[in-house]
Write a protein that holds these residues in place. Sequence first.
Motif, PDB file in Angstrom:
ATOM      1  N   MET A   1      46.044  92.730  96.572  1.00 33.46           N
ATOM      2  CA  MET A   1      44.840  93.025  95.784  1.00 33.46           C
ATOM      3  C   MET A   1      43.705  93.400  96.758  1.00 33.46           C
ATOM      4  SD  MET A   1      43.382  90.824  92.611  1.00 33.46           S
ATOM      5  CE  MET A   1      43.251  89.291  93.468  1.00 33.46           C
ATOM      6  N   GLY A   2      42.775  94.202  96.303  1.00 36.37           N
ATOM      7  CA  GLY A   2      41.660  94.653  97.138  1.00 36.37           C
ATOM      8  C   GLY A   2      40.722  93.522  97.489  1.00 36.37           C
ATOM      9  N   ALA A   3      39.566  93.865  97.999  1.00 35.63           N
ATOM     10  CA  ALA A   3      38.630  92.860  98.488  1.00 35.63           C
ATOM     11  C   ALA A   3      38.011  92.042  97.364  1.00 35.63           C
ATOM     12  CB  ALA A   3      37.530  93.549  99.269  1.00 35.63           C
ATOM     13  N   VAL A   4      37.971  92.612  96.174  1.00 32.93           N
ATOM     14  CA  VAL A   4      37.248  91.946  95.092  1.00 32.93           C
ATOM     15  C   VAL A   4      38.112  90.866  94.446  1.00 32.93           C
ATOM     16  CG1 VAL A   4      36.069  92.302  92.918  1.00 32.93           C
ATOM     17  CG2 VAL A   4      36.039  94.086  94.646  1.00 32.93           C
ATOM     18  N   ARG A   5      37.512  89.718  94.274  1.00 29.38           N
ATOM     19  CA  ARG A   5      38.229  88.618  93.622  1.00 29.38           C
ATOM     20  C   ARG A   5      37.281  87.903  92.687  1.00 29.38           C
ATOM     21  NH1 ARG A   5      42.878  86.009  94.682  1.00 29.38           N
ATOM     22  NH2 ARG A   5      44.252  87.058  96.107  1.00 29.38           N
ATOM     23  N   GLY A   6      37.771  87.554  91.510  1.00 32.69           N
ATOM     24  CA  GLY A   6      36.959  86.786  90.586  1.00 32.69           C
ATOM     25  C   GLY A   6      37.243  85.310  90.800  1.00 32.69           C
ATOM     26  N   ASP A   7      36.890  84.529  89.786  1.00 27.62           N
ATOM     27  CA  ASP A   7      37.159  83.096  89.821  1.00 27.62           C
ATOM     28  C   ASP A   7      38.657  82.885  89.611  1.00 27.62           C
ATOM     29  OD1 ASP A   7      37.303  80.401  89.499  1.00 27.62           O
ATOM     30  OD2 ASP A   7      36.301  80.377  87.540  1.00 27.62           O
ATOM     31  N   THR A   8      39.321  82.272  90.579  1.00 30.58           N
ATOM     32  CA  THR A   8      40.756  82.034  90.428  1.00 30.58           C
ATOM     33  C   THR A   8      41.059  80.537  90.291  1.00 30.58           C
ATOM     34  OG1 THR A   8      41.018  82.031  92.813  1.00 30.58           O
ATOM     35  CG2 THR A   8      41.421  84.122  91.695  1.00 30.58           C
ATOM     36  N   THR A   9      40.046  79.748  89.913  1.00 31.55           N
ATOM     37  CA  THR A   9      40.277  78.314  89.725  1.00 31.55           C
ATOM     38  C   THR A   9      41.105  78.109  88.462  1.00 31.55           C
ATOM     39  OG1 THR A   9      38.061  77.988  90.595  1.00 31.55           O
ATOM     40  CG2 THR A   9      39.105  76.075  89.571  1.00 31.55           C
TER      41      THR A   9
ATOM     42  N   LEU B   1      47.414 100.834  88.775  1.00 29.34           N
ATOM     43  CA  LEU B   1      47.610 101.484  90.076  1.00 29.34           C
ATOM     44  C   LEU B   1      47.260 102.966  90.010  1.00 29.34           C
ATOM     45  CD1 LEU B   1      48.563 101.309  93.000  1.00 29.34           C
ATOM     46  CD2 LEU B   1      50.895 101.660  92.212  1.00 29.34           C
ATOM     47  N   SER B   2      47.766 103.654  88.974  1.00 27.14           N
ATOM     48  CA  SER B   2      47.535 105.105  88.927  1.00 27.14           C
ATOM     49  C   SER B   2      46.069 105.439  88.621  1.00 27.14           C
ATOM     50  CB  SER B   2      48.461 105.775  87.915  1.00 27.14           C
ATOM     51  OG  SER B   2      48.124 105.347  86.611  1.00 27.14           O
ATOM     52  N   GLU B   3      45.441 104.657  87.764  1.00 29.89           N
ATOM     53  CA  GLU B   3      44.067 105.009  87.349  1.00 29.89           C
ATOM     54  C   GLU B   3      43.002 104.466  88.282  1.00 29.89           C
ATOM     55  OE1 GLU B   3      43.248 106.977  84.548  1.00 29.89           O
ATOM     56  OE2 GLU B   3      45.410 107.302  84.576  1.00 29.89           O
ATOM     57  N   ALA B   4      43.255 103.250  88.846  1.00 29.09           N
ATOM     58  CA  ALA B   4      42.207 102.618  89.660  1.00 29.09           C
ATOM     59  C   ALA B   4      42.601 102.524  91.133  1.00 29.09           C
ATOM     60  CB  ALA B   4      41.896 101.226  89.116  1.00 29.09           C
ATOM     61  N   GLY B   5      43.868 102.832  91.424  1.00 29.86           N
ATOM     62  CA  GLY B   5      44.327 102.772  92.812  1.00 29.86           C
ATOM     63  C   GLY B   5      44.377 101.360  93.365  1.00 29.86           C
ATOM     64  N   VAL B   6      44.514 100.385  92.470  1.00 24.65           N
ATOM     65  CA  VAL B   6      44.480  98.978  92.900  1.00 24.65           C
ATOM     66  C   VAL B   6      45.858  98.346  92.709  1.00 24.65           C
ATOM     67  CG1 VAL B   6      43.510  96.712  92.326  1.00 24.65           C
ATOM     68  CG2 VAL B   6      42.039  98.719  92.364  1.00 24.65           C
ATOM     69  N   THR B   7      46.336  97.643  93.735  1.00 25.09           N
ATOM     70  CA  THR B   7      47.621  96.946  93.636  1.00 25.09           C
ATOM     71  C   THR B   7      47.364  95.458  93.409  1.00 25.09           C
ATOM     72  OG1 THR B   7      48.583  98.505  95.185  1.00 25.09           O
ATOM     73  CG2 THR B   7      49.790  96.451  94.848  1.00 25.09           C
ATOM     74  N   VAL B   8      47.879  94.951  92.302  1.00 19.48           N
ATOM     75  CA  VAL B   8      47.731  93.524  91.962  1.00 19.48           C
ATOM     76  C   VAL B   8      49.105  93.025  91.538  1.00 19.48           C
ATOM     77  CG1 VAL B   8      46.481  91.851  90.542  1.00 19.48           C
ATOM     78  CG2 VAL B   8      45.474  94.075  90.976  1.00 19.48           C
TER      79      VAL B   8
ATOM     80  N   VAL C   1      50.694  94.087  80.592  1.00 20.13           N
ATOM     81  CA  VAL C   1      49.757  94.944  81.326  1.00 20.13           C
ATOM     82  C   VAL C   1      50.538  95.875  82.248  1.00 20.13           C
ATOM     83  CG1 VAL C   1      47.827  95.019  82.942  1.00 20.13           C
ATOM     84  CG2 VAL C   1      48.012  93.104  81.346  1.00 20.13           C
ATOM     85  N   ASN C   2      50.209  97.140  82.182  1.00 21.53           N
ATOM     86  CA  ASN C   2      50.819  98.113  83.089  1.00 21.53           C
ATOM     87  C   ASN C   2      50.090  98.051  84.425  1.00 21.53           C
ATOM     88  OD1 ASN C   2      52.347  98.972  80.850  1.00 21.53           O
ATOM     89  ND2 ASN C   2      50.791 100.486  80.284  1.00 21.53           N
ATOM     90  N   LEU C   3      50.470  97.070  85.244  1.00 21.19           N
ATOM     91  CA  LEU C   3      49.810  96.937  86.542  1.00 21.19           C
ATOM     92  C   LEU C   3      50.272  98.030  87.492  1.00 21.19           C
ATOM     93  CD1 LEU C   3      49.981  93.103  87.374  1.00 21.19           C
ATOM     94  CD2 LEU C   3      47.999  94.410  86.597  1.00 21.19           C
ATOM     95  N   ALA C   4      51.594  98.183  87.583  1.00 25.85           N
ATOM     96  CA  ALA C   4      52.162  99.062  88.611  1.00 25.85           C
ATOM     97  C   ALA C   4      52.661 100.381  88.056  1.00 25.85           C
ATOM     98  CB  ALA C   4      53.309  98.320  89.303  1.00 25.85           C
ATOM     99  N   GLN C   5      53.168 100.349  86.817  1.00 27.01           N
ATOM    100  CA  GLN C   5      53.790 101.556  86.260  1.00 27.01           C
ATOM    101  C   GLN C   5      53.442 101.712  84.793  1.00 27.01           C
ATOM    102  OE1 GLN C   5      58.005 102.233  87.275  1.00 27.01           O
ATOM    103  NE2 GLN C   5      57.954 100.218  88.257  1.00 27.01           N
ATOM    104  N   ALA C   6      53.193 102.954  84.396  1.00 27.73           N
ATOM    105  CA  ALA C   6      53.010 103.243  82.973  1.00 27.73           C
ATOM    106  C   ALA C   6      54.365 103.673  82.432  1.00 27.73           C
ATOM    107  CB  ALA C   6      52.005 104.361  82.802  1.00 27.73           C
ATOM    108  N   PRO C   7      54.824 103.039  81.348  1.00 36.89           N
ATOM    109  CA  PRO C   7      56.121 103.434  80.802  1.00 36.89           C
ATOM    110  C   PRO C   7      56.112 104.894  80.361  1.00 36.89           C
ATOM    111  CG  PRO C   7      55.166 101.578  79.596  1.00 36.89           C
ATOM    112  CD  PRO C   7      54.153 102.023  80.577  1.00 36.89           C
ATOM    113  N   GLY C   8      57.303 105.497  80.317  1.00 34.33           N
ATOM    114  CA  GLY C   8      57.407 106.902  79.901  1.00 34.33           C
ATOM    115  C   GLY C   8      56.907 107.099  78.479  1.00 34.33           C
TER     116      GLY C   8
END
Length: 255
Positions: free
Chosen positions: A1-9, A165-172, A143-150
Amino acid sequence: MGAVRGDTTWPMGVGRRVLAEVDSTNAEAARLAPGLSGPEWILALNQTAARGRRGRVWTHPAGNFAATLVMRPTESPDQVALRSFVASLALFDAFVAATGRSGGLSLKWPNDVLLNGGKLAGILLESAGTREGLSYFAIGIGVNLAQAPGRDMLEEGALRPVSLLSEAGVTVTPEEFLDLLAPAYARYEAKFTTYGFAPIRREWLARAAKLGQTITARTSRDAITGIFETVDEAGNLVLTTPQTRHAIPAAEVFF
Ligand SMILES: O=C(O)CCCC[C@@H]1SC[C@@H]2NC(=O)N[C@@H]21
């Protein structure tokens, strides 16, 4: 994940179960519900028989998020169902935390999350019980984190699926996303149980896609095209046509 992080408690009193594979996290929720002592998140890294709304199949490519929050609420079923708006808001916040921006994100009634106009996430509510009370309630989230289904399995007129990933370029990863989503859900759940639906409704409307614009709601009986006025105090979609004001409890919406 990128530099940004929310509350993960991780929220107090909420269970967390991670499965390598399961048929469907919603099916697992139904099986686990009788033995639960409190709410629990069930995350699966793979699902072999995931289901979507209206009896559709939900495809789960590798790296995407699939989880169900299962609980045994005591309120009336109508009140319980309003948690779909609670879950949508939590998803919105989790995406903001993951990407560092809210631009392009919107909520589509009843409970999809859109990014740049495409479908990023969907929610499937399931429950068992009677009008007097539910034995369990499950909020299944894909949630389509990594891949959008066909697009081959899509209903005519359905929005194009997109991935984070495709729209925001973020890997989570799914686990990282759950650690953003569960605290966000807990914050909105506390607001809902303390103040009721009013603030949830207000916040949902502030993020709504196509509010004030012409949309079509397809119900099991007919299709109504009108201006999307609001969502009422019961969570109904309110559409106005030149003749009537329609309060619609269940439908598929098309833009
Ligand atoms: O049709 C939709 O938009 C809702 C899709 C919901 C999919 C999720 S993935 C996790 C959970 N388990 C399922 O079998 N379905 C939901």
